[in-house]
Design a protein around this motif. Structure first.
Motif, PDB file in Angstrom:
ATOM      1  N   LEU A  52       6.776   6.321   6.214  1.00 23.38           N
ATOM      2  CA  LEU A  52       5.661   7.243   6.015  1.00 23.38           C
ATOM      3  C   LEU A  52       4.520   6.968   6.988  1.00 23.38           C
ATOM      4  N   ASP A  53       4.592   5.824   7.681  1.00 20.48           N
ATOM      5  CA  ASP A  53       3.592   5.566   8.715  1.00 20.48           C
ATOM      6  C   ASP A  53       3.654   6.633   9.805  1.00 20.48           C
ATOM      7  N   ALA A  54       4.857   7.172  10.041  1.00 19.34           N
ATOM      8  CA  ALA A  54       5.019   8.192  11.077  1.00 19.34           C
ATOM      9  C   ALA A  54       4.417   9.524  10.666  1.00 19.34           C
ATOM     10  N   ALA A  55       3.969   9.635   9.413  1.00 18.15           N
ATOM     11  CA  ALA A  55       3.341  10.861   8.940  1.00 18.15           C
ATOM     12  C   ALA A  55       1.825  10.771   8.961  1.00 18.15           C
ATOM     13  N   MET A  56       1.296   9.581   9.301  1.00 16.22           N
ATOM     14  CA  MET A  56      -0.150   9.367   9.241  1.00 16.22           C
ATOM     15  C   MET A  56      -0.708   8.941  10.593  1.00 16.22           C
ATOM     16  N   PRO A  57      -1.978   9.260  10.872  1.00 16.92           N
ATOM     17  CA  PRO A  57      -2.567   8.924  12.175  1.00 16.92           C
ATOM     18  C   PRO A  57      -2.579   7.420  12.416  1.00 16.92           C
ATOM     19  N   THR A  58      -2.482   7.051  13.675  1.00 20.12           N
ATOM     20  CA  THR A  58      -2.371   5.628  14.032  1.00 20.12           C
ATOM     21  C   THR A  58      -3.636   4.838  13.716  1.00 20.12           C
ATOM     22  N   TRP A  59      -4.810   5.472  13.795  1.00 23.83           N
ATOM     23  CA  TRP A  59      -6.054   4.720  13.578  1.00 23.83           C
ATOM     24  C   TRP A  59      -6.139   4.147  12.171  1.00 23.83           C
ATOM     25  N   VAL A  60      -5.556   4.843  11.184  1.00 21.82           N
ATOM     26  CA  VAL A  60      -5.659   4.361   9.807  1.00 21.82           C
ATOM     27  C   VAL A  60      -4.749   3.148   9.576  1.00 21.82           C
ATOM     28  N   GLN A  61      -3.815   2.908  10.503  1.00 19.33           N
ATOM     29  CA  GLN A  61      -2.863   1.804  10.358  1.00 19.33           C
ATOM     30  C   GLN A  61      -3.254   0.557  11.163  1.00 19.33           C
ATOM     31  N   TYR A  65      -0.402  -3.651   7.695  1.00 16.13           N
ATOM     32  CA  TYR A  65      -0.240  -2.969   6.413  1.00 16.13           C
ATOM     33  C   TYR A  65      -1.424  -3.168   5.468  1.00 16.13           C
ATOM     34  N   ALA A  66      -1.900  -4.393   5.321  1.00  9.34           N
ATOM     35  CA  ALA A  66      -2.982  -4.660   4.361  1.00  9.34           C
ATOM     36  C   ALA A  66      -4.221  -3.828   4.669  1.00  9.34           C
ATOM     37  N   ALA A  67      -4.590  -3.763   5.956  1.00 11.22           N
ATOM     38  CA  ALA A  67      -5.757  -2.974   6.353  1.00 11.22           C
ATOM     39  C   ALA A  67      -5.495  -1.486   6.127  1.00 11.22           C
ATOM     40  N   TRP A  68      -4.278  -1.064   6.403  1.00  7.31           N
ATOM     41  CA  TRP A  68      -3.880   0.334   6.206  1.00  7.31           C
ATOM     42  C   TRP A  68      -4.002   0.726   4.732  1.00  7.31           C
ATOM     43  N   ALA A  69      -3.411  -0.067   3.852  1.00  3.77           N
ATOM     44  CA  ALA A  69      -3.445   0.233   2.419  1.00  3.77           C
ATOM     45  C   ALA A  69      -4.872   0.226   1.879  1.00  3.77           C
ATOM     46  N   LYS A  70      -5.688  -0.713   2.362  1.00  5.45           N
ATOM     47  CA  LYS A  70      -7.085  -0.780   1.908  1.00  5.45           C
ATOM     48  C   LYS A  70      -7.832   0.494   2.293  1.00  5.45           C
ATOM     49  N   ARG A  71      -7.629   0.968   3.511  1.00  2.75           N
ATOM     50  CA  ARG A  71      -8.303   2.189   3.951  1.00  2.75           C
ATOM     51  C   ARG A  71      -7.872   3.391   3.115  1.00  2.75           C
ATOM     52  N   ARG A  78      -9.203   8.994   2.879  1.00  2.74           N
ATOM     53  CA  ARG A  78      -8.059   9.775   2.403  1.00  2.74           C
ATOM     54  C   ARG A  78      -8.200  11.248   2.781  1.00  2.74           C
ATOM     55  N   ALA A  79      -9.406  11.764   2.644  1.00  6.68           N
ATOM     56  CA  ALA A  79      -9.644  13.166   2.989  1.00  6.68           C
ATOM     57  C   ALA A  79      -9.388  13.407   4.470  1.00  6.68           C
ATOM     58  N   ARG A  80      -9.840  12.469   5.310  1.00 14.36           N
ATOM     59  CA  ARG A  80      -9.626  12.607   6.739  1.00 14.36           C
ATOM     60  C   ARG A  80      -8.145  12.500   7.091  1.00 14.36           C
ATOM     61  N   VAL A  81      -7.459  11.539   6.483  1.00 15.62           N
ATOM     62  CA  VAL A  81      -6.026  11.362   6.746  1.00 15.62           C
ATOM     63  C   VAL A  81      -5.255  12.612   6.331  1.00 15.62           C
ATOM     64  N   LYS A  82      -5.578  13.140   5.175  1.00 13.76           N
ATOM     65  CA  LYS A  82      -4.903  14.350   4.691  1.00 13.76           C
ATOM     66  C   LYS A  82      -5.092  15.495   5.672  1.00 13.76           C
ATOM     67  N   ARG A  83      -6.312  15.631   6.184  1.00  8.25           N
ATOM     68  CA  ARG A  83      -6.610  16.697   7.134  1.00  8.25           C
ATOM     69  C   ARG A  83      -5.839  16.512   8.433  1.00  8.25           C
ATOM     70  N   GLU A  84      -5.781  15.268   8.926  1.00  2.00           N
ATOM     71  CA  GLU A  84      -5.114  15.009  10.198  1.00  2.00           C
ATOM     72  C   GLU A  84      -3.592  15.072  10.082  1.00  2.00           C
ATOM     73  N   TRP A  92      -1.682  11.849  18.719  1.00  2.66           N
ATOM     74  CA  TRP A  92      -0.580  11.139  18.059  1.00  2.66           C
ATOM     75  C   TRP A  92       0.459  12.170  17.618  1.00  2.66           C
ATOM     76  N   GLU A  93       1.671  11.685  17.375  1.00  2.00           N
ATOM     77  CA  GLU A  93       2.762  12.568  16.975  1.00  2.00           C
ATOM     78  C   GLU A  93       2.990  12.468  15.469  1.00  2.00           C
ATOM     79  N   SER A  94       2.763  13.541  14.755  1.00  2.00           N
ATOM     80  CA  SER A  94       2.942  13.558  13.308  1.00  2.00           C
ATOM     81  C   SER A  94       4.337  14.054  12.950  1.00  2.00           C
ATOM     82  N   LEU A  95       5.155  13.178  12.393  1.00  2.00           N
ATOM     83  CA  LEU A  95       6.475  13.618  11.946  1.00  2.00           C
ATOM     84  C   LEU A  95       6.367  14.463  10.684  1.00  2.00           C
ATOM     85  N   TYR A  96       5.232  14.368   9.994  1.00  2.00           N
ATOM     86  CA  TYR A  96       4.982  15.241   8.842  1.00  2.00           C
ATOM     87  C   TYR A  96       4.967  16.695   9.312  1.00  2.00           C
ATOM     88  N   LEU A  97       4.281  16.930  10.415  1.00  2.00           N
ATOM     89  CA  LEU A  97       4.237  18.273  10.988  1.00  2.00           C
ATOM     90  C   LEU A  97       5.561  18.639  11.654  1.00  2.00           C
TER      91      LEU A  97
END
Length: 304
Positions: A52-61, A65-71, A78-84, A92-97
């Motif tokens: 699922l990392d491939a579905a989210m922007p790289t900056w949030v990761q 992992y620990a820093a990613w989950a905390k964010r 979360r609102a920004r990640v959902k939007r991006e 970045w390449e979103s596999l979600y899209l």
């Protein structure tokens, strides 16, 4: 520079990219005609596997992992990640899209026992069960599982796979580890390529679809990758080579592993010899384990 190159893996991921494969093949053909040693490999399926990392922007990761989950626990983030996740970007390449919709995203590997109930379900199905949006569900699963969550994305077209397999410089690899339909392996769903890749090329693409001849299919699975990787004394039946011999029924060999039920062996494999020792006899494992580490040209630690 004269350096060799291998495209790993050859694919056009995302429907928006499917039409580019002809140009890619023409580019490689031109380079090869000019004397460049360029080859490629693929796995013969329309879906790839990552997390699922491939579905989210790289900056949030960033920071692991620990820093990613905390964010992901911060409402504003979360609102920004959902939007991006749902907005096209050249950053970045979103596999979600690229997958096109959450029902083309399959969740297959969970670490947390409480989440294993979702194994084999799509992100859309899990979102409906949890009563949250697909994007929020993806973030919640990453937090709860303590991992990136093993994920299959349906990204490629069958037409492109056949076009790629028709190129004589394309070899085949499973891109998967070895496993068995028993014990701990059954706690998660692998990509079906772990069980079916090679039989699928021989049965579906050679015998049924006639994309390539049987002889060429065998070459793509044996001597071509061994040559590309510069692995000595492997990949061919020749005097002085290691006796790696596969005997299969060309009229019946076929894969059975599916995305829904991946833990299924292929059929039609009769005998297998590894380093001259029989490990498969009439389709049954003999118990012998004569395998050894195979070293490439970069190995400097002793005998090859």
């Amino acid at each position: 520079s004269g350096a060799r190159a291998e495209i790993h893996h050859l694919k056009a991921a995302g429907k928006a990219n499917w039409g580019k494969m002809n140009a890619v093949i023409n580019k490689v053909d031109s380079a090869r005609a000019a004397g460049m040693a360029i080859t490629a490999n693929l796995y013969p399926y329309t879906a790839g596997m990552t997390g699922l990392d491939a579905a989210m922007p790289t900056w949030v990761q960033e920071g692991g992992y620990a820093a990613w989950a905390k964010r992901l626990k911060d409402p504003a983030i979360r609102a920004r990640v959902k939007r991006e996740m749902t907005t096209p970007s050249d950053k970045w390449e979103s596999l979600y899209l690229a997958a096109g919709s959450p029902d083309k995203i399959l969740l297959v590997v969970f670490k947390a026992d409480s989440l294993k109930q979702y194994t084999g379900k799509t992100l859309a199905e899990v979102a409906k069960l949890r009563g949250t949006s697909p994007e929020e569900t993806a973030m919640d699963l990453v937090i709860r599982d303590g991992t990136r969550v093993g994920t299959i994305y349906f990204l490629m077209s069958e037409e492109n796979i056949q076009m790629e397999l028709a190129q004589p410089w394309v070899s085949v690899g499973s891109d998967a580890g070895s496993m068995a339909p028993e014990g701990a392996f059954l706690k998660s769903n692998p990509h079906p390529r772990a069980y079916g890749t090679y039989a699928r090329v021989l049965g579906k693409y050679s015998r049924q679809d006639k994309v390539l001849s049987l002889q060429d299919a065998v070459r793509r699975l044996s001597s071509l990758p061994a040559t590309n990787l510069r692995i000595p004394r492997r990949g061919k039946l020749a005097a002085g080579n290691y006796a790696d011999v596969v005997v299969f029924n060309a009229d019946s060999i076929i894969d059975h592993a599916t995305f829904e039920k991946p833990h299924q062996y292929s059929t039609g494999m009769v005998h297998v010899f590894v380093n001259g020792v029989q490990v498969l006899a009439n389709g049954e494992h003999t118990g012998a384990k004569p395998g050894r580490v195979v070293r490439g040209p970069g190995w400097k630690g002793g005998r090859k």
